[in-house]
Write a protein that holds these residues in place. Structure first.
Motif, PDB file in Angstrom:
ATOM      1  N   ALA A  79       0.817  -1.214   0.000  1.00 18.15           N
ATOM      2  CA  ALA A  79       0.000   0.000   0.000  1.00 18.15           C
ATOM      3  C   ALA A  79       0.851   1.264   0.000  1.00 18.15           C
ATOM      4  CB  ALA A  79      -0.932  -0.016   1.219  1.00 18.15           C
ATOM      5  N   MET A  80       1.898   1.297   0.842  1.00 19.14           N
ATOM      6  CA  MET A  80       2.743   2.488   0.901  1.00 19.14           C
ATOM      7  C   MET A  80       3.543   2.678  -0.388  1.00 19.14           C
ATOM      8  SD  MET A  80       2.419   4.319   3.701  1.00 19.14           S
ATOM      9  CE  MET A  80       3.933   5.082   4.295  1.00 19.14           C
ATOM     10  N   ALA A  81       3.941   1.579  -1.008  1.00 21.31           N
ATOM     11  CA  ALA A  81       4.651   1.666  -2.289  1.00 21.31           C
ATOM     12  C   ALA A  81       3.743   2.230  -3.371  1.00 21.31           C
ATOM     13  CB  ALA A  81       5.177   0.289  -2.691  1.00 21.31           C
ATOM     14  N   LEU A  82       2.481   1.792  -3.386  1.00 18.57           N
ATOM     15  CA  LEU A  82       1.530   2.313  -4.367  1.00 18.57           C
ATOM     16  C   LEU A  82       1.221   3.786  -4.105  1.00 18.57           C
ATOM     17  CD1 LEU A  82      -0.936  -0.723  -4.629  1.00 18.57           C
ATOM     18  CD2 LEU A  82       0.750   0.034  -6.329  1.00 18.57           C
ATOM     19  N   ALA A  83       1.166   4.157  -2.823  1.00 25.22           N
ATOM     20  CA  ALA A  83       0.971   5.569  -2.488  1.00 25.22           C
ATOM     21  C   ALA A  83       2.154   6.396  -2.977  1.00 25.22           C
ATOM     22  CB  ALA A  83       0.807   5.734  -0.978  1.00 25.22           C
ATOM     23  N   GLY A  84       3.356   5.855  -2.814  1.00 22.33           N
ATOM     24  CA  GLY A  84       4.547   6.532  -3.320  1.00 22.33           C
ATOM     25  C   GLY A  84       4.518   6.685  -4.824  1.00 22.33           C
ATOM     26  N   LEU A  85       4.037   5.659  -5.513  1.00 24.67           N
ATOM     27  CA  LEU A  85       3.910   5.717  -6.972  1.00 24.67           C
ATOM     28  C   LEU A  85       2.927   6.807  -7.388  1.00 24.67           C
ATOM     29  CD1 LEU A  85       4.414   4.563  -9.815  1.00 24.67           C
ATOM     30  CD2 LEU A  85       2.593   2.890  -9.360  1.00 24.67           C
ATOM     31  N   ALA A  86       1.803   6.899  -6.658  1.00 24.70           N
ATOM     32  CA  ALA A  86       0.804   7.922  -6.971  1.00 24.70           C
ATOM     33  C   ALA A  86       1.372   9.326  -6.763  1.00 24.70           C
ATOM     34  CB  ALA A  86      -0.438   7.714  -6.101  1.00 24.70           C
ATOM     35  N   LEU A  87       2.113   9.517  -5.680  1.00 28.35           N
ATOM     36  CA  LEU A  87       2.696  10.833  -5.405  1.00 28.35           C
ATOM     37  C   LEU A  87       3.805  11.165  -6.400  1.00 28.35           C
ATOM     38  CD1 LEU A  87       2.864  10.747  -1.500  1.00 28.35           C
ATOM     39  CD2 LEU A  87       1.219  11.937  -2.946  1.00 28.35           C
ATOM     40  N   ALA A  88       4.552  10.149  -6.823  1.00 30.14           N
ATOM     41  CA  ALA A  88       5.581  10.369  -7.848  1.00 30.14           C
ATOM     42  C   ALA A  88       4.934  10.814  -9.148  1.00 30.14           C
ATOM     43  CB  ALA A  88       6.387   9.086  -8.063  1.00 30.14           C
ATOM     44  N   SER A  89       3.774  10.239  -9.470  1.00 30.62           N
ATOM     45  CA  SER A  89       3.051  10.627 -10.679  1.00 30.62           C
ATOM     46  C   SER A  89       2.538  12.059 -10.565  1.00 30.62           C
ATOM     47  CB  SER A  89       1.873   9.671 -10.919  1.00 30.62           C
ATOM     48  OG  SER A  89       2.338   8.344 -11.106  1.00 30.62           O
ATOM     49  N   LEU A  90       2.057  12.433  -9.366  1.00 26.76           N
ATOM     50  CA  LEU A  90       1.579  13.803  -9.153  1.00 26.76           C
ATOM     51  C   LEU A  90       2.707  14.821  -9.331  1.00 26.76           C
ATOM     52  CD1 LEU A  90      -0.770  13.496  -6.026  1.00 26.76           C
ATOM     53  CD2 LEU A  90      -1.435  14.086  -8.368  1.00 26.76           C
ATOM     54  N   GLY A  91       3.888  14.458  -8.864  1.00 32.17           N
ATOM     55  CA  GLY A  91       5.004  15.389  -8.926  1.00 32.17           C
ATOM     56  C   GLY A  91       5.789  15.356 -10.216  1.00 32.17           C
ATOM     57  N   SER A  92       5.527  14.350 -11.064  1.00 29.19           N
ATOM     58  CA  SER A  92       6.359  14.164 -12.263  1.00 29.19           C
ATOM     59  C   SER A  92       6.232  15.317 -13.260  1.00 29.19           C
ATOM     60  CB  SER A  92       5.991  12.846 -12.944  1.00 29.19           C
ATOM     61  OG  SER A  92       4.632  12.863 -13.362  1.00 29.19           O
ATOM     62  N   GLY A  93       5.085  15.970 -13.313  1.00 33.15           N
ATOM     63  CA  GLY A  93       4.924  17.057 -14.252  1.00 33.15           C
ATOM     64  C   GLY A  93       5.487  18.369 -13.752  1.00 33.15           C
ATOM     65  N   TRP A  94       5.920  18.396 -12.493  1.00 33.46           N
ATOM     66  CA  TRP A  94       6.381  19.636 -11.879  1.00 33.46           C
ATOM     67  C   TRP A  94       7.837  19.552 -11.459  1.00 33.46           C
ATOM     68  CZ3 TRP A  94       3.216  23.987 -10.281  1.00 33.46           C
ATOM     69  CH2 TRP A  94       3.900  24.930  -9.521  1.00 33.46           C
ATOM     70  N   LEU A  95       8.205  18.421 -10.840  1.00 35.39           N
ATOM     71  CA  LEU A  95       9.523  18.281 -10.236  1.00 35.39           C
ATOM     72  C   LEU A  95      10.521  17.634 -11.186  1.00 35.39           C
ATOM     73  CD1 LEU A  95       8.328  16.897  -6.779  1.00 35.39           C
ATOM     74  CD2 LEU A  95       8.976  19.260  -7.300  1.00 35.39           C
ATOM     75  N   THR A  96      11.805  17.797 -10.868  1.00 32.62           N
ATOM     76  CA  THR A  96      12.859  17.071 -11.561  1.00 32.62           C
ATOM     77  C   THR A  96      12.569  15.580 -11.455  1.00 32.62           C
ATOM     78  OG1 THR A  96      14.474  18.786 -11.002  1.00 32.62           O
ATOM     79  CG2 THR A  96      15.344  16.608 -11.574  1.00 32.62           C
ATOM     80  N   PRO A  97      12.685  14.811 -12.552  1.00 30.92           N
ATOM     81  CA  PRO A  97      12.322  13.385 -12.535  1.00 30.92           C
ATOM     82  C   PRO A  97      12.933  12.601 -11.379  1.00 30.92           C
ATOM     83  CG  PRO A  97      12.764  14.084 -14.774  1.00 30.92           C
ATOM     84  CD  PRO A  97      13.099  15.249 -13.900  1.00 30.92           C
ATOM     85  N   SER A  98      14.202  12.854 -11.060  1.00 31.19           N
ATOM     86  CA  SER A  98      14.850  12.118  -9.969  1.00 31.19           C
ATOM     87  C   SER A  98      14.220  12.444  -8.618  1.00 31.19           C
ATOM     88  CB  SER A  98      16.349  12.432  -9.934  1.00 31.19           C
ATOM     89  OG  SER A  98      16.992  11.951 -11.086  1.00 31.19           O
ATOM     90  N   VAL A  99      13.759  13.664  -8.434  1.00 30.57           N
ATOM     91  CA  VAL A  99      13.094  14.045  -7.187  1.00 30.57           C
ATOM     92  C   VAL A  99      11.724  13.379  -7.112  1.00 30.57           C
ATOM     93  CG1 VAL A  99      12.163  15.957  -5.823  1.00 30.57           C
ATOM     94  CG2 VAL A  99      14.319  16.240  -7.067  1.00 30.57           C
ATOM     95  N   ALA A 100      11.004  13.386  -8.216  1.00 27.28           N
ATOM     96  CA  ALA A 100       9.668  12.776  -8.240  1.00 27.28           C
ATOM     97  C   ALA A 100       9.741  11.279  -7.969  1.00 27.28           C
ATOM     98  CB  ALA A 100       9.001  13.047  -9.589  1.00 27.28           C
ATOM     99  N   ILE A 101      10.678  10.601  -8.622  1.00 28.38           N
ATOM    100  CA  ILE A 101      10.792   9.143  -8.443  1.00 28.38           C
ATOM    101  C   ILE A 101      11.237   8.819  -7.022  1.00 28.38           C
ATOM    102  CG2 ILE A 101      13.202   8.675  -9.038  1.00 28.38           C
ATOM    103  CD1 ILE A 101      10.122   6.824 -10.409  1.00 28.38           C
ATOM    104  N   GLY A 102      11.789   9.822  -6.313  1.00 24.14           N
ATOM    105  CA  GLY A 102      12.174   9.621  -4.918  1.00 24.14           C
ATOM    106  C   GLY A 102      10.990   9.276  -4.033  1.00 24.14           C
ATOM    107  N   PHE A 103       9.781   9.711  -4.403  1.00 22.85           N
ATOM    108  CA  PHE A 103       8.597   9.369  -3.617  1.00 22.85           C
ATOM    109  C   PHE A 103       8.255   7.891  -3.774  1.00 22.85           C
ATOM    110  CE2 PHE A 103       8.201  13.946  -3.702  1.00 22.85           C
ATOM    111  CZ  PHE A 103       7.748  14.216  -2.430  1.00 22.85           C
ATOM    112  N   LEU A 104       8.459   7.346  -4.967  1.00 21.40           N
ATOM    113  CA  LEU A 104       8.272   5.904  -5.150  1.00 21.40           C
ATOM    114  C   LEU A 104       9.310   5.142  -4.336  1.00 21.40           C
ATOM    115  CD1 LEU A 104       7.183   3.327  -6.428  1.00 21.40           C
ATOM    116  CD2 LEU A 104       8.576   3.816  -8.458  1.00 21.40           C
ATOM    117  N   TYR A 105      10.555   5.606  -4.401  1.00 20.48           N
ATOM    118  CA  TYR A 105      11.621   4.968  -3.627  1.00 20.48           C
ATOM    119  C   TYR A 105      11.300   5.014  -2.135  1.00 20.48           C
ATOM    120  CZ  TYR A 105      16.309   4.094  -1.763  1.00 20.48           C
ATOM    121  OH  TYR A 105      17.383   3.589  -1.070  1.00 20.48           O
ATOM    122  N   LEU A 106      10.831   6.158  -1.652  1.00 18.64           N
ATOM    123  CA  LEU A 106      10.438   6.307  -0.253  1.00 18.64           C
ATOM    124  C   LEU A 106       9.349   5.311   0.121  1.00 18.64           C
ATOM    125  CD1 LEU A 106      10.319   7.868   2.473  1.00 18.64           C
ATOM    126  CD2 LEU A 106       8.785   9.491   1.348  1.00 18.64           C
TER     127      LEU A 106
END
Length: 333
Positions: A79-106
């Motif tokens: 569940a937390m990994a999927l939440a991280g994926l959702a937040l990475a998707s939300l941030g992908s259009g705004w943030l640097t890709p490596s920063v956005a994918i950090g939410f999935l990693y988190l």
């Protein structure tokens, strides 16, 4: 624990110091190689000590309590990994890709052991269950985090080739296995020098953060992430904290766990481990990318301390009130 006392926490101060030193004097060129060797040595030592400290009987006891452990594993790595994926998707259009994918990693990281246990104790929860659950999550995290991260789309430079797989085995799995093997011999020594050994943990995490953030500084992090980006990151981290804490508490209720066990589930399920996340990032990603990817982890680590303290105090008050109410008829009779 207040926000003021959180700042006194040695681990937090060391993380801030590591970031500040990296900002002022980043390890580049030959210095980076030396810093990486120091960090790798510290990481090996950290996981060797973890292997020595986590008793095999605790692992067996945790596995036996499947009604608590299985849902906790599903929550943390599912569940937390999927939440991280959702937040990475939300941030992908705004943030640097490596920063956005950090939410999935988190989202794919395991729980902490020390803080999850401390807050469970403060809140009147099942401390033994918290220790076992968080410890087992950390063991599983060494094996599960990377496959889950890649399965959910965490690719780029983090794709696991032979070299990365060998590093994970040599720096994480091998020392932990050695620690387990040496547990009988070194157990007394570890317990005797426990206060000093904690500083080894802190140094290992700080060294990994220094190497990772040095790479980000070299890539001009301050111009690539502006004020609005930091605001966006802060909002996403806050949302992640809400999902983690509220979701873990509700999950414990759905499972009909007893209140002490539900409290243990909350803190083991909502906390995220910098002790695993920072070292693993330096192995999985090149420094230029790792520094951006751990930004979400570092902010989450700080915010989870700020949020966990009042939550634990509130739960402790309710537990005390329930205990008093329960004893009132007996006292009056």
């Amino acid at each position: 624990m207040t926000v003021r006392t959180i700042w006194v926490d040695p681990m937090l101060r060391m993380l801030v110091a590591a970031i500040a030193i990296a900002a002022l004097a980043p390890a580049t060129g030959e210095a980076r190689s030396v810093a990486q060797i120091v960090a790798n040595t510290a990481i090996f030592t950290l996981f060797l000590l973890n292997g020595m400290r986590i008793a095999r009987r605790e692992i067996i006891a945790g596995i036996a309590n499947w009604r608590f452990l299985v849902p906790l594993v599903v929550w943390v790595f599912g569940a937390m990994a999927l939440a991280g994926l959702a937040l990475a998707s939300l941030g992908s259009g705004w943030l640097t890709p490596s920063v956005a994918i950090g939410f999935l990693y988190l989202g794919t990281l395991p729980s902490t052991v020390q803080s999850a246990t401390s807050y469970t104790s403060l809140a009147g929860g099942n401390v033994a269950l918290s220790v076992v659950g968080a410890a087992l999550l950390n063991i599983l995290g060494v094996f599960v985090t990377v496959p889950v991260f890649l399965a959910l789309g965490g690719i780029g430079s983090g794709a696991v080739g032979a070299n990365v797989a060998i590093k994970i085995i040599l720096l994480l799995i091998l020392p932990f296995a050695l620690g387990q093997a040496l547990q009988g011999v070194a157990g007394t020594l570890i317990e005797k020098h426990k206060p000093k050994i904690v500083w080894v943990d802190r140094f290992a995490i700080s060294a990994a953060i220094y190497v990772a953030f040095s790479g980000a500084v070299e890539q001009d992090i301050w111009s690539r992430i502006d004020g609005l980006d930091w605001a966006m990151i802060g909002m996403l981290v806050t949302l992640f904290l809400l999902i983690g804490n509220l979701g873990a508490w509700m999950a414990g209720g759905i499972l009909r766990l007893e209140r002490p066990d539900r409290i243990a589930f909350l803190f083991a399920g909502a906390q995220k481990s910098a002790a695993v996340g920072a070292p693993l990032a330096t192995i999985l990603f090149p420094p230029a990318e790792a520094g951006f990817i751990v930004i979400a982890l570092l902010l989450y680590h700080f915010f989870q301390l700020v949020v966990a303290a009042p939550i634990a105090n509130r739960l402790a008050e309710h537990s005390l009130r329930d205990a008093v109410d329960y004893n009132v008829p007996t006292t009056r009779s």
